[in-house]
Design an enzyme around this catalytic site. Structure first.
Site, PDB file in Angstrom:
ATOM      1  N   PHE A 106     -23.525   9.788  11.089  1.00 35.12           N
ATOM      2  CA  PHE A 106     -23.256   8.347  11.039  1.00 35.12           C
ATOM      3  C   PHE A 106     -22.949   7.793  12.429  1.00 35.12           C
ATOM      4  O   PHE A 106     -22.059   8.291  13.129  1.00 35.12           O
ATOM      5  CB  PHE A 106     -22.039   8.050  10.154  1.00 35.12           C
ATOM      6  N   ASP A 107     -23.644   6.738  12.816  1.00 35.99           N
ATOM      7  CA  ASP A 107     -23.202   5.909  13.940  1.00 35.99           C
ATOM      8  C   ASP A 107     -21.969   5.125  13.480  1.00 35.99           C
ATOM      9  O   ASP A 107     -21.714   5.012  12.270  1.00 35.99           O
ATOM     10  CB  ASP A 107     -24.329   4.960  14.352  1.00 35.99           C
ATOM     11  N   MET A 108     -21.211   4.584  14.420  1.00 40.39           N
ATOM     12  CA  MET A 108     -20.002   3.850  14.037  1.00 40.39           C
ATOM     13  C   MET A 108     -20.152   2.331  14.178  1.00 40.39           C
ATOM     14  O   MET A 108     -20.200   1.606  13.183  1.00 40.39           O
ATOM     15  CB  MET A 108     -18.804   4.325  14.881  1.00 40.39           C
ATOM     16  N   THR A 142     -22.687   0.069  12.224  1.00 40.16           N
ATOM     17  CA  THR A 142     -23.266   0.840  11.120  1.00 40.16           C
ATOM     18  C   THR A 142     -22.230   1.043  10.024  1.00 40.16           C
ATOM     19  O   THR A 142     -22.458   0.661   8.873  1.00 40.16           O
ATOM     20  CB  THR A 142     -23.780   2.202  11.615  1.00 40.16           C
TER      21      THR A 142
END
Length: 211
Positions: free
Chosen positions: A3-5, A8
């Site tokens: 996961f990007d933060m 996102t």
């Protein structure tokens, strides 16, 4: 799952925009929208280069601006972050399914630690921050590093991203990519799956991206 933060999982790109606009005023200028959008998903060093060029101050010292910006964003993060639509539900479903999970972000560790008060450190087996790699996004190093730390082949990973820089990083690393744009429009790219939000996305949907 990778996961990007910013943009996102949480609506933190808006916070970066506020802080950067304030920094520009502090520097005696005004940040253009074009420059701000060019910074989305990039490293701090790259963003600061864009910042100086946009303000017409190419020789402006970087370190004081980075310190000021980091402190301001940290204060804003501490007020609490807003989840992107469907993001919290998906993250919790992935964890409930026992899927190894990494957070892969261009943001530095000190700010990520604040963001984790919203995201939950327990929701990630691995965290790769922008100041912990030699070559940040769009280079594939962050995503390759995350997969290696998880002990999972990168080709068996799905990365979720919102920016061109992040999509380029994850694609070059060899992950399957689900792109959900936030601040920037994303052009269709072969092999990249586009959605307007994470609402309705579940582990079964993600598994289908690997076939």
């Amino acid at each position: 799952m990778l996961f990007d933060m910013d943009g996102t999982l949480v609506d933190s790109e808006r916070i970066w925009g506020i802080a950067l606009a304030e920094l520009a005023v502090h520097a005696g200028g005004r940040l253009s929208e074009t420059a701000r959008l060019a910074m989305v998903g990039t490293s701090m060093a790259h963003s600061m280069r864009i910042f100086r060029e946009d303000l017409g101050q190419p020789d402006r010292p970087e370190a004081p601006d980075v310190a000021w910006l980091s402190a301001r964003v940290r204060d804003l993060f501490a007020d609490g972050l807003v989840w992107r639509p469907g993001a919290m539900e998906l993250l919790l479903a992935v964890r409930a399914a026992g899927i190894p999970t990494a957070l892969v972000t261009s943001t530095g560790r000190r700010l990520v630690e604040v963001a984790l008060k919203t995201l939950g450190a327990e929701n990630f087996d691995v965290i790769v921050c922008g100041d912990e790699v030699e070559r940040p996004k769009p280079d594939p190093e962050p995503y390759r590093t995350a997969a290696e730390l998880l002990g999972v082949p990168i080709g068996s990973c799905v990365a979720i991203e919102d920016s061109p820089s992040g999509v380029a990083s994850a694609t070059a690393a060899g992950a399957a990519v689900l792109a959900v744009p936030a601040e920037l429009e994303l052009e269709p790219v072969d092999g990249v799956h586009l959605r307007t939000s994470l609402t309705g996305v579940d582990p079964l949907f993600l598994a289908g991206l690997l076939t």
